[in-house]
Design an enzyme around this catalytic site. Structure first.
Site, mmCIF file in Angstrom:
data_model
loop_
_atom_site.group_PDB
_atom_site.id
_atom_site.type_symbol
_atom_site.label_atom_id
_atom_site.label_comp_id
_atom_site.label_asym_id
_atom_site.label_seq_id
_atom_site.Cartn_x
_atom_site.Cartn_y
_atom_site.Cartn_z
ATOM 1 N N VAL A 11 -15.591 9.560 18.564
ATOM 2 C CA VAL A 11 -14.295 10.208 18.785
ATOM 3 C C VAL A 11 -14.374 11.704 18.483
ATOM 4 C CG1 VAL A 11 -11.894 10.288 18.009
ATOM 5 C CG2 VAL A 11 -13.060 8.095 18.210
ATOM 6 N N LYS A 35 -28.046 13.698 11.795
ATOM 7 C CA LYS A 35 -27.243 13.774 13.016
ATOM 8 C C LYS A 35 -26.895 15.233 13.336
ATOM 9 C CE LYS A 35 -23.666 10.794 13.708
ATOM 10 N NZ LYS A 35 -22.285 10.345 13.479
ATOM 11 N N ARG A 153 -12.019 6.031 26.581
ATOM 12 C CA ARG A 153 -12.874 4.853 26.758
ATOM 13 C C ARG A 153 -14.329 5.285 26.737
ATOM 14 N NH1 ARG A 153 -10.664 3.357 32.431
ATOM 15 N NH2 ARG A 153 -10.635 5.623 32.329
ATOM 16 N N GLU A 154 -15.168 4.513 26.060
ATOM 17 C CA GLU A 154 -16.600 4.815 26.091
ATOM 18 C C GLU A 154 -17.057 4.702 27.541
ATOM 19 O OE1 GLU A 154 -19.116 2.774 23.306
ATOM 20 O OE2 GLU A 154 -17.582 2.848 21.771
ATOM 21 N N PHE A 251 -7.236 -3.579 33.972
ATOM 22 C CA PHE A 251 -7.546 -4.510 32.875
ATOM 23 C C PHE A 251 -7.225 -5.957 33.214
ATOM 24 C CE2 PHE A 251 -9.282 -2.253 29.197
ATOM 25 C CZ PHE A 251 -9.377 -1.005 29.811
ATOM 26 N N ALA A 254 -11.656 -10.375 35.149
ATOM 27 C CA ALA A 254 -12.151 -11.489 34.323
ATOM 28 C C ALA A 254 -13.642 -11.321 34.059
ATOM 29 C CB ALA A 254 -11.894 -12.804 35.039
ATOM 30 N N GLY A 259 -15.298 -6.724 24.360
ATOM 31 C CA GLY A 259 -16.052 -6.388 23.145
ATOM 32 C C GLY A 259 -15.901 -4.918 22.829
ATOM 33 N N CYS A 262 -13.725 -1.250 19.441
ATOM 34 C CA CYS A 262 -12.274 -1.023 19.282
ATOM 35 C C CYS A 262 -11.422 -2.284 19.420
ATOM 36 C CB CYS A 262 -11.821 0.025 20.281
ATOM 37 S SG CYS A 262 -12.771 1.532 20.152
ATOM 38 N N LYS A 265 -11.833 -5.143 16.760
ATOM 39 C CA LYS A 265 -11.448 -4.644 15.424
ATOM 40 C C LYS A 265 -9.939 -4.398 15.356
ATOM 41 C CE LYS A 265 -12.259 -0.070 14.701
ATOM 42 N NZ LYS A 265 -11.107 0.743 14.389
HETATM 43 C C1 UGA Z 1 -10.764 1.001 24.459
HETATM 44 C C2 UGA Z 1 -9.489 1.542 25.126
HETATM 45 O O1 UGA Z 1 -9.532 1.252 26.531
HETATM 46 C C3 UGA Z 1 -9.347 3.040 24.917
HETATM 47 O O2 UGA Z 1 -8.119 3.489 25.473
HETATM 48 C C4 UGA Z 1 -9.375 3.339 23.403
HETATM 49 O O3 UGA Z 1 -9.335 4.721 23.145
HETATM 50 C C5 UGA Z 1 -10.660 2.787 22.801
HETATM 51 O O4 UGA Z 1 -10.735 1.370 23.056
HETATM 52 C C6 UGA Z 1 -10.614 3.034 21.315
HETATM 53 O O5 UGA Z 1 -9.770 2.459 20.633
HETATM 54 O O6 UGA Z 1 -11.340 3.909 20.836
HETATM 55 P P1 UGA Z 1 -13.374 0.981 25.051
HETATM 56 O O7 UGA Z 1 -13.523 0.072 23.885
HETATM 57 O O8 UGA Z 1 -14.290 2.136 25.196
HETATM 58 O O9 UGA Z 1 -11.876 1.605 25.091
HETATM 59 O O10 UGA Z 1 -13.573 0.111 26.351
HETATM 60 P P2 UGA Z 1 -12.660 -0.549 27.486
HETATM 61 O O11 UGA Z 1 -12.985 0.077 28.774
HETATM 62 O O12 UGA Z 1 -11.250 -0.601 27.104
HETATM 63 O O13 UGA Z 1 -13.262 -2.034 27.501
HETATM 64 C C7 UGA Z 1 -13.186 -2.886 26.353
HETATM 65 C C8 UGA Z 1 -13.749 -4.259 26.685
HETATM 66 O O14 UGA Z 1 -12.898 -4.933 27.598
HETATM 67 C C9 UGA Z 1 -15.124 -4.237 27.343
HETATM 68 O O15 UGA Z 1 -15.923 -5.266 26.800
HETATM 69 C C10 UGA Z 1 -14.846 -4.489 28.812
HETATM 70 O O16 UGA Z 1 -15.912 -5.092 29.512
HETATM 71 C C11 UGA Z 1 -13.660 -5.446 28.691
HETATM 72 N N1 UGA Z 1 -12.803 -5.437 29.905
HETATM 73 C C12 UGA Z 1 -12.100 -4.327 30.237
HETATM 74 C C13 UGA Z 1 -12.708 -6.599 30.651
HETATM 75 O O17 UGA Z 1 -13.339 -7.636 30.349
HETATM 76 N N2 UGA Z 1 -11.878 -6.601 31.746
HETATM 77 C C14 UGA Z 1 -11.159 -5.506 32.111
HETATM 78 O O18 UGA Z 1 -10.407 -5.591 33.112
HETATM 79 C C15 UGA Z 1 -11.272 -4.341 31.342
#
Ligand code: UGA
Length: 434
Positions: A11, A35, A153-154, A251, A254, A259, A262, A265
């Site tokens: 972040v 780092k 998002r990562e 989102f 499926a 995982g 974020c 947790k």
């Molecule tokens: C998530 C949030 O999307 C961000 O807005 C937030 O800032 C971040 O957490 C955080 O709290 O720091 P991130 O964990 O990087 O971001 O990843 P996401 O793109 O949200 O995906 C999370 C998980 O959901 C992944 O395992 C992804 O494969 C899964 N996912 C996502 C699905 O299985 N289906 C979807 O339609 C979308």
């Protein structure tokens, strides 16, 4: 404006770099000396598309510097962002000791008349900013406190920083609001919506957003199970449902479960917070359970497809928790590998960027340098991360080197027709297996 970021992790590094790109003078501080030395030499501790370019540009322009020294880092800064980790405790709550450590270090190097704005960017339970404010007052200092959660998002963090749906800020006074508006001014000029609320609501918005998104995924994953049973198609279903603007298409993909560092947790933390406050949160608890059960369900699908796991070689494609990152924290891919391994599988994995990180938690599986080498003599290929390079598998070559032609596509990224025409038995998520 002069800004300091405490914590050069995911972040802090992305946000600090991007604020430098917007024209501010940013110092990123981290207590991890190695780092910081690597960053000073232009070496990034994480893989994030485009970030390296922005770090190098901002360092060259003199807008971005790295240090381990609190005194010099915050001497001239008007705003100090705290972006340290808030790892989960055994109770499910968030461990805030890094936040308070950062606050103590700031207090140590500042005088009684210093008047700076401390902004908490780390994801913290509602009430934390006010506790920090109280703590600072008790030490005789008069810093102001604000909350500004991050929604990056990562894998697309740079794009998300420059094109956010909204920026949320929680403040207790107008001057803090004005300072935050000033640092986001270049984005506000482009039409960005800055949403301002009280400090506790701002903290809770972050947990609610992540929990709602996680719940959407858990919902679509369970719908996928139903689709498989009754012969419906999860992708058409997600689109048919998502085209309703009240629901939205995002989102609803499926897969093997959500995982990352974020969602898992934050949903546990929010569940813990509701319990502490004598509130029920049945929906969120169901989301947690559904996602925890998902890896076992996926392993069951593998076992059913290949007739038992014991002693079989399985090629795993993808280990990161999603594409675009080398992060394997709470990755469903890792959990599925662990289950298959416990059930006696011989796993050979390939991931374009996450293998070094995976080796640390999964030392006992084999790793291969390519899709083809991972698949040699395998009984099945399982796709666990949606990397673009996995969308067009070399079916003809795979058919020659695998022991049996079975593909389980847990991210629904392959063209089924191509796989079937090449003689493969193809299993996906949320579609009936013919
Ligand atoms: C998530 C949030 O999307 C961000 O807005 C937030 O800032 C971040 O957490 C955080 O709290 O720091 P991130 O964990 O990087 O971001 O990843 P996401 O793109 O949200 O995906 C999370 C998980 O959901 C992944 O395992 C992804 O494969 C899964 N996912 C996502 C699905 O299985 N289906 C979807 O339609 C979308």
């Amino acid at each position: 404006m002069n800004i300091t970021f405490i914590g050069a992790g995911y972040v802090g590094l992305v946000s600090g770099t991007m604020f430098a790109h917007l024209g501010h003078k940013v110092t990123c501080l981290d207590t991890d000396e190695r780092k910081i030395v690597e960053l000073q030499n232009g070496k990034l501790p994480i893989y994030e598309p485009e970030l390296e370019l922005y770090v190098k540009q901002s360092m060259a322009s003199g807008n971005l510097t790295f240090t381990t020294d609190y005194g010099s880092a915050i001497k001239d800064s008007q705003i100090i962002f705290i972006a340290v980790g808030t790892p989960p405790l055994d109770s499910g709550g968030a461990d805030l000791h890094y936040v308070f450590e950062a606050v103590d270090s700031i207090l140590k190097v500042t005088g009684p008349d210093d008047d700076k704005l401390i902004v908490i960017k780390s994801t913290v339970p509602p009430g934390t900013c006010l506790k920090v404010a109280e703590y600072i007052r008790s030490k005789g200092k008069k810093f102001k406190i604000a909350s500004n959660p991050e929604f990056l998002r990562e894998g697309s963090a740079v794009w998300d920083f420059l094109n956010p749906d909204r920026i949320v800020i929680g403040t207790t006074n107008i001057s803090s609001n004005q300072l935050l508006e000033e640092i986001y001014a270049p984005l506000i000029k482009q039409g960005l919506q800055l949403f301002s609320t009280d400090i506790t609501t701002s903290e809770l918005i972050k947990y609610s957003s992540n929990s709602f998104l996680a719940t959407k995924i858990a919902f679509i994953n369970e719908m996928a199970d139903l689709c498989e049973q009754i012969g419906a198609n999860i992708e058409d279903l997600a689109l048919g449902v998502g085209l309703d603007k009240r629901i939205g298409k995002e989102f609803l993909k499926a897969g093997p479960g959500f995982g990352g560092s974020c969602f898992p947790k934050d949903i546990l933390a929010l569940s813990h917070i509701t319990k502490q406050n004598n509130c029920a949160f049945h929906i969120l608890n169901a989301t947690i359970k559904a996602n925890q059960e998902r890896p076992m369900k996926m392993a069951g699908k593998v076992s059913a497809a290949i007739g038992g796991i014991q002693g079989k070689k399985i090629a795993v494609l993808g280990l990161s928790f999603k594409a675009g990152t080398d992060d394997v924290r709470s990755s469903p891919a890792i959990e599925i590998c662990q289950i298959l391994q416990q059930q006696g599988a011989e796993i050979c994995a390939f991931d374009p960027v996450a293998m070094d990180n995976a080796r640390v938690i999964l030392p006992d599986i084999s790793y291969a340098p390519s899709i083809l080498e991972a698949s040699k003599d395998a009984r099945a290929i399982i796709i666990l991360t949606e990397w673009p390079e996995f969308t067009q598998l070399p079916f003809a070559e795979l058919a020659l080197i695998m022991k049996s032609r079975i593909i389980l596509d847990f991210r629904n990224i392959l063209n089924e027709e191509l796989a079937v025409n090449a003689g493969f038995e193809y299993y996906s998520i949320g579609k009936k297996h013919e």
